[in-house]
Design an enzyme around this catalytic site. Sequence first.
Site, mmCIF file in Angstrom:
data_model
loop_
_atom_site.group_PDB
_atom_site.id
_atom_site.type_symbol
_atom_site.label_atom_id
_atom_site.label_comp_id
_atom_site.label_asym_id
_atom_site.label_seq_id
_atom_site.Cartn_x
_atom_site.Cartn_y
_atom_site.Cartn_z
ATOM 1 N N LYS A 188 4.422 -1.687 -6.320
ATOM 2 C CA LYS A 188 4.670 -0.507 -5.487
ATOM 3 C C LYS A 188 4.956 -0.956 -4.055
ATOM 4 O O LYS A 188 4.096 -1.528 -3.390
ATOM 5 C CB LYS A 188 3.480 0.434 -5.489
ATOM 6 C CG LYS A 188 3.718 1.683 -4.636
ATOM 7 C CD LYS A 188 2.468 2.501 -4.423
ATOM 8 C CE LYS A 188 2.737 3.614 -3.413
ATOM 9 N NZ LYS A 188 3.045 3.086 -2.057
ATOM 10 N N GLY A 219 6.420 5.670 -3.899
ATOM 11 C CA GLY A 219 5.537 6.793 -3.655
ATOM 12 C C GLY A 219 4.653 6.602 -2.451
ATOM 13 O O GLY A 219 4.741 5.597 -1.729
ATOM 14 N N GLY A 220 3.786 7.569 -2.243
ATOM 15 C CA GLY A 220 2.912 7.566 -1.086
ATOM 16 C C GLY A 220 1.474 7.267 -1.431
ATOM 17 O O GLY A 220 1.170 6.500 -2.357
ATOM 18 N N GLU A 262 -4.236 -9.619 1.539
ATOM 19 C CA GLU A 262 -3.566 -10.381 2.605
ATOM 20 C C GLU A 262 -3.365 -9.385 3.736
ATOM 21 O O GLU A 262 -2.482 -8.531 3.689
ATOM 22 C CB GLU A 262 -2.242 -10.960 2.084
ATOM 23 C CG GLU A 262 -1.737 -12.130 2.914
ATOM 24 C CD GLU A 262 -1.044 -11.684 4.176
ATOM 25 O OE1 GLU A 262 -1.682 -11.778 5.253
ATOM 26 O OE2 GLU A 262 0.101 -11.245 4.098
ATOM 27 N N CYS A 296 2.101 -10.650 10.064
ATOM 28 C CA CYS A 296 0.668 -10.888 10.156
ATOM 29 C C CYS A 296 0.340 -12.301 10.615
ATOM 30 O O CYS A 296 -0.686 -12.533 11.244
ATOM 31 C CB CYS A 296 0.003 -10.612 8.812
ATOM 32 S SG CYS A 296 0.728 -11.564 7.449
ATOM 33 N N GLU A 395 -4.499 -6.028 16.313
ATOM 34 C CA GLU A 395 -3.177 -6.460 15.877
ATOM 35 C C GLU A 395 -2.139 -5.461 16.384
ATOM 36 O O GLU A 395 -2.197 -4.272 16.065
ATOM 37 C CB GLU A 395 -3.116 -6.556 14.356
ATOM 38 C CG GLU A 395 -1.789 -7.116 13.850
ATOM 39 C CD GLU A 395 -1.770 -7.297 12.349
ATOM 40 O OE1 GLU A 395 -1.204 -8.308 11.883
ATOM 41 O OE2 GLU A 395 -2.317 -6.435 11.635
#
Length: 494
Positions: A188, A219-220, A262, A296, A395
């Site tokens: 997804k 999708g959400g 991650e 990241c 971040e």
Amino acid sequence: MTYSIDHLFVDGRWVSPDTSERLPVVNPATEEVFAWAPSASVRDTAAAVEAARRAFDEGPWRRTTPRERSRYLLRLADAMERRRDDLVDLAVKEGGFPVAAAGVVHVQTPIDLLRDVADRLLPAFSFTVPLGPHTGMTLTGQPQTTQGVVAHEAIGVAALITPFNAPIAGAIHKMAWALAAGCTVVVKPSPYTPLEVLALGEFVEEAGFPPGVVNIITGGLDASVELTTHPGVDIVSFTGSDAVGRRVMAQAAGGLKKVVLELGGKSANIIFADADLDRAALEVVGNMVANCGQGCLLLTRTLVEKSVHDELVAKVLALMPAVKVGDPADPTTTMGPLIRDEERLRVEGMIRQGVAEGAQIGWGGDRPSGLDRGFYLEPTLLVDVDNAMSVARREVFGPVGSVIPFRDDADAVRIANDSDFGLNAGVFTQDFLRAKAVAGQIRSGMVNINSSFGVHPDAPFGGYKHSGLGREGGTYGIQEFLEQKAISWPVGKL
């Protein structure tokens, strides 16, 4: 390549979603909706999981040999290679990635990874490891010498939830390890970048994978929650923010699912006075502008020894005019847009908060002139930053770098480790013994000496603390998708 895709890829075929809801796909360089993608419902998501479950429990995939799985991965890589230009074009439009980076980082690198796993890692991986003879006591108190094997077996159905900042690469990295291990998968992508991952269904189909081995939905939030809580899923591998990672972990805990996370980073780059400052300055700029700062592993905290602080900052500022912000389809563009306007507004808010806390803007801080359309932001260098400031602790996930001075080795290590995150780090010095000693004290999953990111294919990728759990990369990536079973028997007789 046709941009709008109306179907989900489930059980080896393209199926209509259960709902008429669609996801608008926005070009972040123009702010225009250029395509639409389906949005999977909870029922669609459950159907994908059930297809993967059947394929694992009843299908041939878990019984294939490593060599057979290698052939499937190679066919997938070949299918992607044949459509490489289409994938690059889609990555530029959907992700806003500069075309030069899209061709290498976002498309060719995952193709090369599939081939490396198939040609080198998988054939050499030991799925069965012998246990030598051992003499001990049985439960009845009798001495017995036993021997056996440890069988490394696929964990089962893997839910793979991937990020917007690396749609194809993020999906292929997870798929490669899971499929190599013998798992079946449900993939997804982020709702921001559904098309690049849905397109992989065409290549999976072309490669001839058995039905249900690879399923791709979009999708959400509802679809994500269904993936992380469905009893048919055995492992969840997620890449994204630490905040969402906590929710994924909590949702998966109800079924005691294994999780691989991650997550974010606030990585430090330690630059000592004896470093090659020209090279270090180039790395500072690169870590601000790569992927528009949406990465990241980027080294966003630059820690500089006080005696060369001003010199290093001057060298960085001298490089900034060469950074071309603009149309990602232009081969001369260095940095494209952020993925959405809400992300740009969030980053701008963090810059303002940093200034309110005492940081100074050395470069940038505004939207670039002449770019009225698109979610563009100038690369921004913040100086006079203290590690207690929000811009040094949270971040940013945008083109913002912070410069923090330090006194000596111990101070540098203290500042680097004073973070909730621990994904990546850099150490720049011409003294290798010093670099190695400092690297050994930094609490992060990766440390690079005189570089920002090591590219060794056998190295594990992952972090300490809030940067995640588990590892990708090399054989470490395969191992995350395996269970270990000990099988033993008496020596000399049965």
